[in-house]
Structure formats: C-alpha cells, structure tokens
Motif scaffolding. Sequence first.
Motif, mmCIF file in Angstrom:
data_model
loop_
_atom_site.group_PDB
_atom_site.id
_atom_site.type_symbol
_atom_site.label_atom_id
_atom_site.label_comp_id
_atom_site.label_asym_id
_atom_site.label_seq_id
_atom_site.Cartn_x
_atom_site.Cartn_y
_atom_site.Cartn_z
ATOM 1 N N ARG A 133 0.829 -1.198 0.000
ATOM 2 C CA ARG A 133 0.000 0.000 0.000
ATOM 3 C C ARG A 133 0.868 1.255 0.000
ATOM 4 N N GLU A 134 1.996 1.223 0.714
ATOM 5 C CA GLU A 134 2.913 2.360 0.682
ATOM 6 C C GLU A 134 3.488 2.548 -0.718
ATOM 7 N N LEU A 135 3.787 1.440 -1.389
ATOM 8 C CA LEU A 135 4.293 1.533 -2.761
ATOM 9 C C LEU A 135 3.236 2.110 -3.695
ATOM 10 N N LEU A 136 1.994 1.686 -3.528
ATOM 11 C CA LEU A 136 0.919 2.174 -4.399
ATOM 12 C C LEU A 136 0.587 3.639 -4.134
ATOM 13 N N SER A 137 0.953 4.144 -2.953
ATOM 14 C CA SER A 137 0.644 5.530 -2.617
ATOM 15 C C SER A 137 1.731 6.509 -3.052
ATOM 16 N N LEU A 138 2.792 6.016 -3.693
ATOM 17 C CA LEU A 138 3.838 6.914 -4.164
ATOM 18 C C LEU A 138 3.260 7.884 -5.207
ATOM 19 N N PRO A 139 3.702 9.125 -5.195
ATOM 20 C CA PRO A 139 3.117 10.103 -6.127
ATOM 21 C C PRO A 139 3.373 9.764 -7.590
ATOM 22 N N HIS A 145 4.446 -0.832 -10.232
ATOM 23 C CA HIS A 145 3.105 -0.461 -9.786
ATOM 24 C C HIS A 145 2.088 -1.540 -10.152
ATOM 25 N N ARG A 146 2.157 -2.046 -11.372
ATOM 26 C CA ARG A 146 1.178 -3.062 -11.787
ATOM 27 C C ARG A 146 1.322 -4.329 -10.950
ATOM 28 N N ASP A 147 2.566 -4.795 -10.818
ATOM 29 C CA ASP A 147 2.785 -6.005 -10.018
ATOM 30 C C ASP A 147 2.348 -5.792 -8.572
ATOM 31 N N ALA A 148 2.651 -4.613 -8.031
ATOM 32 C CA ALA A 148 2.260 -4.330 -6.653
ATOM 33 C C ALA A 148 0.750 -4.284 -6.502
ATOM 34 N N LEU A 149 0.074 -3.690 -7.473
ATOM 35 C CA LEU A 149 -1.383 -3.601 -7.416
ATOM 36 C C LEU A 149 -2.005 -4.991 -7.475
ATOM 37 N N THR A 150 -1.474 -5.828 -8.360
ATOM 38 C CA THR A 150 -1.990 -7.197 -8.468
ATOM 39 C C THR A 150 -1.776 -7.968 -7.168
ATOM 40 N N ARG A 151 -0.564 -7.867 -6.618
ATOM 41 C CA ARG A 151 -0.270 -8.589 -5.387
ATOM 42 C C ARG A 151 -1.098 -8.041 -4.222
ATOM 43 N N TYR A 152 -1.269 -6.735 -4.162
ATOM 44 C CA TYR A 152 -2.032 -6.122 -3.071
ATOM 45 C C TYR A 152 -3.480 -6.619 -3.077
#
Length: 803
Positions: A133-139, A145-152
């Motif tokens: 979530r901290e990674l996805l909140s980066l400006p 981002h895509r991999d993080a969103l999928t995993r999140y």
Amino acid sequence: MSLRALALVLGLAGGAVARADTPPPPPPTAQQLEQRLTTVERQLQLAEESLRQVETKYSQQPEPDEAQARVRRYSDAEIQYLLGDWTAASVHFYDLVSDPEFRGHPRYADALYFLADALYQQKNDVGARLYLRELLSLPTPSLRHRDALTRYLAISGRLNLYDDVDAYVEQARTLFGGQLPADIQYVYAKRLFRRTDLAPSERIAHTRAAFAPLAQAHGGPYQLQARYHMAVLSMQAGELPIAILQLQQLLTPVEGAAETTAPKTKNKPQVRATADTDTERIRELALMSLGRLLYEAGRFDEALDWYGRVPQESESFPESLYEIAWTQVRKGNHQEAKNAVDILLLVSPESKLAPEAKLLRGHLLQKLKRYEEAIASYDELIGTFRPERDKVDVLLRANRDPVAYFERLLARTDTVPDVRTVLPPLALKYASTEREVSSAMKTVSDIDSGRKGTLEARELAARILTALDTRKLQTFPELQEGFTLSDSVETASIQVEASLVELEGLSLESSLTADERARLAPLRREREALAVRFASMPATQQDLEERLRRMQARVDAVDREAFRLGAEVQGLHAIAAAVRKWVDDTRLLRQTPPEEEQEFLVQLQAEVQTLTDLQGELDRTRGRLADERNGAAAALAGEQAIRGRFAQALRAEHAVLEEVERRQAPSGLMTRAHAVRQRGEALRGRVAQAQGALRGRVEQKATRIRAKVLAEQQLLERYEAEVAAVAGNAKQLVGRIAYDSVRRVRRQFYDLVLKADVGVVDVAFTEKQDKTTSIQKVSAQKAEALRALDADFRDVLSSEESR
C-alpha cells in the motif's frame, strides 16, 4: 659456624670458581654479524609487507559515502532475495526503506516491492499488504506499480479485507486498459460475493457477471474456483437443479484427468504462489456440496456415489463418512450406515464429528436390536464427556469475570500454568477449534509476540550502545582485524630494534669502557627481563590466529557449561509444569483443603519465578560470552604498555652504544644497521598513522550507528505505547469471546451427555417394549392354540357330557 653453613659457603665458592674457570664464548666474526643483519632485514621486510596489507585493505581503503553504502546495502539485500533467504532479505530491505535518505533513491519502489514480497513469502500477509500500500501511494507510479497492485489485491482477497478494494480495482482498470487480469478479476468477484449492502438478487446478478469470464476461460488459473462460486450462487438463488448440474459439470471433466505439476528444482527457493491454486480442496468442497444437494433432492444413490469420491487423505473425508451414514439411514440401510460410522471412528477418532458419530452408532445399534452394544456406546460417550462437562462447570463458576478467566485460559506458554493446565484437554480441543476463540488466542499471541519483540529489541539496542561506548573497536570486527594486525607489525618492528641493539652490542663489545659496561649492565638486565614477556606477544598472522584459537576455546568451554545449566533449568521448568498439571488434574479426586493447595501453588510459583530469573541470568551470561568470543582477537590489556617499556629499554641501551660508536670509524655493518633502524622507525610511524585512521573510522561508524539505534529506540517507545493501547482495548472483548466460546463448549457437552442419557432410556424402553410385544405375541399364540384345542376336542367333550 655450623657444618651446614660451611658446606653452603664452600659450595658457592666452588660454583663461583667453576664459573670463573669457564671461558667466555668467542665474539662473533664480522661475517656472522653480516648474516645476522641480513636476517633482521628480512624480518623488517615481512613486517613492511604486513603493514602494506593493513594500509591497502583497512586504513587507506576509501570509505564509501552514504550513497555508495546504500547502493551496496541494496545490492546485498537483492542477493539475499534472489537466493530465497526471505528473512535476511526482509531485514536488509527494511533497513533501507526505513532510511529517510533512501526515499528519494530510484530503487526505493523496488525495495518496497521486494520487502513486501519477502514478507509475503514468510506468510506475513499483513506486513506485505502494508508495504504494498505504501508503494501504491507513491506520487509517481513506478515500473513495479502493476505487479504491486496485483499482489495487493490478491493479498486483500486472501485476508478478506475489501475496504479499499473498489478504488484499487478502478485503478487497475485504468492501468490495464479496461480489462482486468484474472487474479484481480477474481478478487473483485469475491468482493462482490461477500458484499452485504446489496439486495440478494442484485448481489447474485453482479457476482455472476464478475465470475462468468473467469469460469469461461478454459485452462485459466481461476476457472475451477469461479465455476464453484457460480454453483454456490445458484444454491443461494434457490436454483438447486441448476446448482447440481453446474457441480456435475465442474467435477466430470477432471475425472481420470492427469494432474500436471511443475517439477521441483533442487537448490531453488520455494516460492509461495499468489493465486488461490488449491484445486484439490475446491474439488473436495464441490463433491461435498453435490452430495448434500442430491441428498436434499432425495436422490440418495447419486449422493452416495459423489460422497464416496472424496479422497481418504482429504480433511473432508470424516465429514463425508458421517453424511454417508445419514444417507444410508434415510434409505433404511442401518447396517451400511453403522459400517460408515465405524470407519469414521477408526480413521478419525479425534474428529469433532466423533461424538455425534458415537450417538448415531448407538441409535443404529438400537435399530439393529443390539441393545447391549447400544447402551455400551452411549455409556462410553457419557463417561467421556460428563466429567469434562463437570470440570468446565467448576471452571466457569470459579471465573465469573471473563477477563480474569481469559487471563488464565490463555496464560503465557512460557510460564506456569499454561493453557493445558487450566482447561480440561477435551474441552480445550473443542474451545480452541471454535473460530472466535482461535482468533482470540491468535490475537493474544500476536500481542505477546509484539511485547516480547519490543523487550528483546530494547535489550539489543542497549547492548549495541554499551558496546559502542565501552568496546569501541571490538564492535567492528573488520576494523578490529586491521588494528590487531597493525599491532603485530609494531611488535615485529620492536623485535627488529631489539635485534639491532643486540647486534650493535656484539659489534662494539671490545670498545666498551668500564664505566660504559657498568651503565649497560642494568639496562641489559631490564631488557632481558622484559624480553621474556615481550616474546609471548604475537608478531605474525599465524601467531594472532593461534592466540585467537586458544582464547575462543576457553570461552567455548565456559559457554558449554552455561548451556548445560540452561538445560537443567529448562528441565526444572518442565517438572514445575508437570506438578501444576497434576494439581489441576487431581483437584476433584483429592481432599486437600483449598488454603493448603493455594499455599502450595504460591510456593510453586515462587520457585518458577526463581527459575525464570536464573534463566535470564544465564541468557545474559551467554550474551556476554558471545561478546567476549567475538572480541577475543583484540589486543590484550597491557600489551601496549609492555611494548612501550621494552622499546624504552632498547632506546636507553642504544643511547649508550651510540656514544661508543661515535669514537669508532664508520663501518659498512653499522651503516646498514642505521638504515634498517630508520626503516623500522618509519614503519612504526606508518603503524601509528594506520591505527589513527582506523580509530577515526571506528568513531565515524559508531556515530552513525548510535544515531540509528537512538532513532529506533524512539520508534520502539511509540510501538510499545501502541501495543499497550491495543492490549487494553482488546482485553475485555477477547476475554468475552473466549468466555462465551467455552460456555458454548459446555452447552455442547451438556447436549451430548443429555442425548446419550436419552439414548440409554430409549434403548431400555425399546427393549422393554420389544419384550412386552414378544410376551403379548406369545400370549396371543397361546390363546389361539387353546382355542384350536378347544375346537378340536369340543365333540369329545360334548359326547362325554351327554353320557
């Protein structure tokens, strides 16, 4: 004078005469002195080479700046991640992402993603979700981002946390061009499946639309899961025939199909998959659901067929046997039903279904008119659960306060009593499998882990600060190694100086005056006395390694003794736990007065506290031993003083010889000796510079580490406050959950015993009724026989009466 004194005087006089008669050794020749000087030059050359190694590897090695250090730390963390050492990787990446200076680094997003994945591989889903979530909140969206969103979203689905899923799903639609990937589509569909704010018909329609593309994707990773949810939706909609058809279609294609699994590769880290790929479990659930639907539809033979396909290794196998038994009951096949129950009790005697299965077995034995066996089955159930029910009753009556009860029920496992000694084992098994109480136990365990973690972190931080303040150089093994090696170089240079002084004395011996000999005599005696202690100091790398081995062997011997004592303390802890368990298990069988038992328990708890204190002292001792072992390579206290006094004695002796040398004509030997001495003095100057540089680096590193530790201590203080707040808020709620759960377990035990009692009465009544019916049947047969006999002999009786 006595004879003994006279003999002593004569002996001393004889010895003196013998020593006076012994001729002194001949002075060395010029060639021998040249050979000695050549040996000294070689010793000095070896020392110079060792110092160059110290300068190249330690003192003159460029110290990387903070940016380079962070790059190197990132590289080390990435290597650990690629090797599959998830614990080490998570520690390294956490150190990076918690550094405020690293937040602007181009690899900050990668570090967050790798940290989240390392935590995920360790099954720390909550921590992984936090950093994702901290990674996805980066400006600025990163390449991750895509991999993080999928995993999140996948982790959110696994944790059943859907609060912010809708916003991230819309974000994913934008990133993926309106078409969601399968794993995100599956999470979104599960989110719809669990929503409670929609009307049932609306929720079912939206969820079907979300699962439909996944169910239609042939060979997709979520096809089986989606088809199962579609069948469940049909059941919720009341469309049972459609649900039966969907489950049959789901299960039919996989019958006889070969499973394809990726071959395991040796020496490769095991990677935890993100997708919910437990297809075997889904098939087992589908088999159970289909069997139940067919049972409700009255299609008993088909239901038995699908129940029978549940694998024996499945966790649903006991449940399938239980439902097979009831299906056979509905068919009137009591013997087949009993056979299924017998298999269940054989393969899973500890199952939660076992008590209900025993009740059913008693009922079936009654139906089969095996009354003695039926009563025995009921009596076994009563004998098992009635004492446990009574113990739970006593426990609940003694603990009206749910918080106090919960504190005892979930007492810390490293103290006495633990959870097993507070609650009867059978009741504990049923209580701990309750979803609410298992969650409560996990909550308390997590709070305890957090509290213990903060205490351990505080102790570790205090040890680090103490080491930085007191041990300094020993805190950094690499710099300590360089400093110790430079000490050995200094020792070697002083040995060279000693050889030069001895060589000069031999060369100038014939030119010494009586006064100069008198001045040199005490200086030489002092130098020879100091040389004995100086000779024991390491002068080469081999000498250092040998001394390190001896010192570590001594520390290891003490550590082994401390370990043995720790094992004894743990054994005493086990004895105390066994004693407390015996006290609890035999409380209803003993006639011990309560006050006497309470006094004994207080004494026992005092002994346990003493053992805990001893264990803590042993742990601290072993920690200090570990520090001493790590610092064994450091120079011993007093070595520098010995070197200084020995060097001072050599300088005093050389000063006298230098006066003699001035009266002599210059010689090639003395010229070479002076050159060697100058090289030795230059070498000692370089040693001092190297040691000064190493001390400076130690101070720089210590300052940086001290600042980080102090910052972590501030974080620990906030974390402790948060843990205390969470513990205070959760204590009352969790206590009530555990209390209510155990009350439900008591109700369950009560119902089991009541049903068994009723079963015994029912068996007795049925047996009596069968005997009454049998007697009535025999009486009826007797009356019928009498009537037949009366009819047969009526003519004979009539003729007799007429006579």
